[in-house]
Scaffold this motif. Sequence first.
Motif, short mmCIF file in Angstrom:
data_model
loop_
_atom_site.label_atom_id
_atom_site.label_comp_id
_atom_site.label_asym_id
_atom_site.label_seq_id
_atom_site.Cartn_x
_atom_site.Cartn_y
_atom_site.Cartn_z
N ALA A 48 0.83 -1.21 0.00
CA ALA A 48 0.00 0.00 0.00
C ALA A 48 0.87 1.26 0.00
CB ALA A 48 -0.94 0.00 1.20
N GLU A 49 1.95 1.24 0.77
CA GLU A 49 2.81 2.43 0.83
C GLU A 49 3.60 2.59 -0.46
OE1 GLU A 49 4.66 5.87 2.30
OE2 GLU A 49 2.79 4.83 2.75
N ARG A 50 4.07 1.50 -1.04
CA ARG A 50 4.74 1.60 -2.34
C ARG A 50 3.79 2.16 -3.39
NH1 ARG A 50 6.81 -3.70 -1.25
NH2 ARG A 50 5.52 -4.55 -2.94
N THR A 51 2.54 1.70 -3.37
CA THR A 51 1.55 2.19 -4.33
C THR A 51 1.28 3.66 -4.13
OG1 THR A 51 0.51 0.00 -4.47
CG2 THR A 51 -0.80 1.89 -5.17
N ARG A 52 1.12 4.08 -2.88
CA ARG A 52 0.84 5.49 -2.58
C ARG A 52 1.97 6.39 -3.07
NH1 ARG A 52 2.17 9.51 0.47
NH2 ARG A 52 3.81 8.35 1.55
N ALA A 100 1.91 9.15 -6.21
CA ALA A 100 2.18 10.56 -5.93
C ALA A 100 3.39 11.05 -6.73
CB ALA A 100 2.42 10.76 -4.43
N ALA A 101 4.43 10.22 -6.84
CA ALA A 101 5.61 10.61 -7.62
C ALA A 101 5.27 10.75 -9.10
CB ALA A 101 6.73 9.59 -7.43
N CYS A 102 4.46 9.83 -9.62
CA CYS A 102 4.05 9.92 -11.03
C CYS A 102 3.23 11.19 -11.27
CB CYS A 102 3.24 8.69 -11.42
SG CYS A 102 4.22 7.18 -11.60
N ALA A 103 2.33 11.50 -10.35
CA ALA A 103 1.51 12.71 -10.50
C ALA A 103 2.38 13.96 -10.48
CB ALA A 103 0.46 12.76 -9.40
N GLU A 149 10.15 -1.93 -7.68
CA GLU A 149 10.43 -0.63 -8.29
C GLU A 149 9.20 0.26 -8.24
OE1 GLU A 149 13.80 -1.79 -11.65
OE2 GLU A 149 11.69 -1.63 -12.24
N PRO A 150 9.38 1.59 -8.15
CA PRO A 150 8.23 2.48 -8.25
C PRO A 150 7.41 2.18 -9.50
CG PRO A 150 10.15 3.71 -7.54
CD PRO A 150 10.63 2.32 -7.88
N ASP A 151 6.10 2.10 -9.32
CA ASP A 151 5.20 1.67 -10.39
C ASP A 151 4.98 2.81 -11.38
OD1 ASP A 151 3.28 0.54 -11.97
OD2 ASP A 151 1.92 0.02 -10.33
N THR A 152 5.41 2.61 -12.60
CA THR A 152 5.27 3.64 -13.65
C THR A 152 3.95 3.55 -14.40
OG1 THR A 152 6.37 2.15 -15.20
CG2 THR A 152 7.75 3.79 -14.09
N ARG A 153 3.13 2.54 -14.12
CA ARG A 153 1.94 2.35 -14.94
C ARG A 153 0.96 3.53 -14.92
NH1 ARG A 153 0.84 -3.78 -13.12
NH2 ARG A 153 1.55 -2.82 -11.17
N THR A 198 10.37 12.10 -6.26
CA THR A 198 9.71 11.29 -5.24
C THR A 198 8.28 11.79 -5.09
OG1 THR A 198 10.20 12.68 -3.31
CG2 THR A 198 11.92 11.15 -4.04
N ALA A 199 7.56 11.21 -4.14
CA ALA A 199 6.17 11.62 -3.90
C ALA A 199 6.06 13.09 -3.50
CB ALA A 199 5.55 10.74 -2.83
N THR A 200 7.10 13.62 -2.83
CA THR A 200 7.00 14.98 -2.30
C THR A 200 8.00 15.97 -2.90
OG1 THR A 200 8.54 14.51 -0.48
CG2 THR A 200 6.20 14.07 -0.09
N HIS A 201 8.90 15.50 -3.75
CA HIS A 201 9.97 16.40 -4.18
C HIS A 201 10.49 16.05 -5.56
CE1 HIS A 201 13.02 19.42 -3.50
NE2 HIS A 201 13.99 18.56 -3.72
N LEU A 202 10.74 17.07 -6.36
CA LEU A 202 11.45 16.92 -7.63
C LEU A 202 12.76 17.68 -7.52
CD1 LEU A 202 11.52 16.02 -10.64
CD2 LEU A 202 10.53 18.26 -11.19
#
Length: 214
Positions: free
Chosen positions: A25-29, A33-36, A59-63, A192-196
């Motif tokens: 669940a945390e990997r998905t979240r 967020a990183a993809c968005a 790996e972070p999910d790119t789908r 990442t989910a919070t930072h570029l």
Amino acid sequence: MPDPADDKATARSRFVNNRRDLDYAERTRQSRAACARLLDTPRLSSADTVAAYWPLGTEPDTRPLLDALLARGTRLLLPVLLDDRDLDWALYVGADTEFVAGGAGTSHPASLVLGVTAVLQADVLIVPALAVTDQGVRLGRGGGSYDRVLERIGHARTVQPWACALLYEHELGTLPPSAVEAHDEPVDAACTATHLAEFGPASRPQDATRGRRG
């Protein structure tokens, strides 16, 4: 004197284990967020062609990223692992894409491969990574495939794709310099989910002037 290869192996093992400790669940979240965050960047908004990767293991999910880019009409390339560990590229067209098994547990589109230099047609390259230093040097899984791709891009005389690593939160800026070797290639950014984070020329051990972006 400590062997940098030992430091790298230790760091690689630590980051692999940390990923395993993140529940699904945390990997998905974090992946979503990183993809968005990445999709909101001008680089992605203006890209006609993007080379990315199909997620493997933890790996972070790119789908979500791939689906959103297809909805925008972006041309997508996915890697095909060759016998010598270099990467060829093939078109990804969404749910209708037929996948076949590749080396090292990978899978890739069954469509005609476009050649190792097809990545140079991309405006953006999304790369997998276990970690990235605060200067932009990437740690991969050890096969050297993406180091070869990034080196190929760096030597190209055409406009170079913007290379960005997709990471979980604890993987940005936490890779020790002692785990970096001279052949490790830098990326232009990491998300990442919070930072570029975007980087200037990356400094390297033994060769601080070497880098893909001058």
